[in-house]
Design an enzyme around this catalytic site. Structure first.
Site, short mmCIF file in Angstrom:
data_model
loop_
_atom_site.label_atom_id
_atom_site.label_comp_id
_atom_site.label_asym_id
_atom_site.label_seq_id
_atom_site.Cartn_x
_atom_site.Cartn_y
_atom_site.Cartn_z
N ASP A 1 51.91 41.63 33.97
CA ASP A 1 52.85 40.88 34.80
C ASP A 1 52.58 39.39 34.67
O ASP A 1 53.32 38.58 35.23
CB ASP A 1 52.71 41.29 36.27
CG ASP A 1 53.28 42.66 36.53
OD1 ASP A 1 54.42 42.92 36.13
OD2 ASP A 1 52.58 43.48 37.14
N LYS B 1 41.74 37.48 37.63
CA LYS B 1 41.87 38.31 36.44
C LYS B 1 40.96 37.85 35.32
O LYS B 1 40.62 38.64 34.42
CB LYS B 1 43.33 38.31 35.96
CG LYS B 1 44.31 39.00 36.88
CD LYS B 1 44.27 40.49 36.73
CE LYS B 1 45.40 41.17 37.50
NZ LYS B 1 45.42 42.62 37.33
#
Length: 442
Positions: free
Chosen positions: A166, A117
């Site tokens: 998340d 990410k």
């Protein structure tokens, strides 16, 4: 074409089956073994819209492109701490699963954030700031390095970015905001762990916990941005919101490009986890543009408790799943697909496998304590989704045939995170990530 297996007992080969501590073990006559929880199931669905011969369209090129990848690579590779993450060869596990070779792209060390990410959220923050600075000054977009050097602090320091997460995407956005010098607010939903919350806060972000699931937190972030003139940096797209998620996905493509350059030859199969689908679309986009009609098969891995891509490919159009989406694969607990990802995956995802939570911890342990000759890897809960999907379908003759898996297959799997929740990792694996890493270097 759908296959469902509750107990892998007969796949056209001779199996010995026995029970030990609640685990159903399947052993072939060639002594290949893999453990799956007794009574659990997985589902394979072929995408009826997939077309490996389809050319890369102008619509898809407007989402992800060679020019966009080049721009992302130039920017990200100039950041302090950048290096290509390892590509691990797993010959013993490949032999066990009956494929020719198996490679695992290990993202656990990426920029010290522990996941791929870092390539997406932080890059999208930088691209947003470039556009905003150009709009305010009336000039050209500044070089991203100039922003990192503080040359536009008078503009950047007045800006606030936010997103729902998340865990890993929010950490990347917070890290990017801290590096570039803007304010950051991150929204997390009810089941995101305190460890992940604290990891985000370490980068100076304010973290707000919301009720509901991931998709509810996405809506909360959007509302807060509208009310406060903040900028949403999301990894999912929806009607009217596509530019920033496109930048996120373009950053992800660098991971696929690195893996391709590290491989000696073209893979025949790529197993990649989904979530909203951004990383899967980025991987599919890269390999489709790179190899055209000879691209590898792209197989998605969906948690069966949040299988929005299974529902979408079955319906032939974006289809949401509802509920608490409660899966141990926290980074994949998403009920709605990204529309940008759908633009790519509707043609270039060949199949999806819905996988059970109960297979996650065994696969994490498999990666931490590998077969003789294979390197160990610290693989988090979401990281093993693709590997678990491969391990399940590789044991059943019908699913192997459906995916054309054979002893000649060259399989690439992306391990998208390390121990991003250290306490949960230790509980599932039995050792800490640091202990596994230390063991791997001995």
């Amino acid at each position: 074409m759908v296959f469902r297996s509750c107990r892998i007992q007969d796949a056209g080969r001779e199996y010995g089956i026995w029970q030990e501590r609640g685990i159903l073990t399947v052993m072939t006559t060639s002594s290949n073994a893999f453990q799956v929880p007794q009574g659990e199931s997985f589902e394979l669905l072929r995408n009826r819209l997939a077309d490996s011969a389809a050319s890369w369209s102008a619509e898809q090129d407007a989402v992800l492109s060679d020019a966009g990848l080049s721009q992302a690579r130039t920017a990200i590779s100039s950041w302090p701490g950048y290096s290509s993450t390892p590509l691990l060869s797993l010959p013993a596990l490949a032999n066990l699963l009956g494929v020719g070779n198996l490679h695992y792209k290990d993202e656990s060390s990426r920029f010290g954030l522990g996941s791929f990410k870092a390539l997406g959220g932080a890059y999208a923050v930088g691209r947003l700031l470039q556009r905003c600075i150009a709009a305010e000054t009336g000039g050209a977009e500044p070089d991203m390095q100039a922003i990192l050097n503080g040359e536009h602090v008078n503009i950047v320091s007045r800006m606030t970015v936010c997103c729902a997460t998340d865990g890993n995407h929010g950490r990347s956005v917070a890290w990017g905001a801290e590096r570039f010098g803007c304010t950051c607010v991150i929204f997390i939903h009810a089941t995101v762990s305190e460890a992940r919350r604290q990891a985000i806060e370490r980068y100076g972000a304010r973290v707000i916990r919301t009720e509901g699931n991931y998709d509810d937190s996405v809506r909360a972030a959007q509302q807060a941005a509208s009310d406060n003139d903040w900028f949403v940096v999301s990894d999912t797209s929806y009607p009217g919101y596509v530019d920033i998620p496109r930048d996120v996905m373009q950053g992800y493509e660098l991971m696929a490009a690195e893996a391709d350059e590290q491989l000696a030859s073209r893979p025949t199969h790529v197993f990649i986890q989904t979530g909203v689908g951004g990383v899967a679309a980025a991987v599919a986009a890269y390999f489709t543009r790179r190899y055209g009609k000879d691209r590898p098969q792209i197989i998605l891995a969906d948690p069966d408790q949040s299988a929005c891509w299974l529902a979408t490919l079955r319906a032939g159009e974006p289809t949401a799943v509802v509920g608490d989406l409660d899966t141990v694969m926290a980074g994949l607990a998403c009920g709605e697909v990204s529309l940008l990802a759908w633009t790519i995956l509707r043609q270039h995802a060949d199949a999806v496998v819905a996988i059970p939570d109960s297979g996650v911890a065994p696969m994490m342990r498999q990666m931490a304590f590998p077969l003789d000759g294979d390197p160990a890897a610290v693989a988090g809960e979401s990281a093993v989704a693709g590997m678990l999907a491969l391990a399940l379908v590789a044991q059943v003759a019908e699913t192997r045939e459906a995916l054309h898996l054979s002893s000649e297959s060259s399989v690439l799997v992306f391990g998208t995170e390390g121990d991003t929740d250290p306490e949960l990792y230790q509980a599932l694996v039995g050792k800490s990530g640091d202990e596994v890493r230390q063991q791997a270097t001995c």
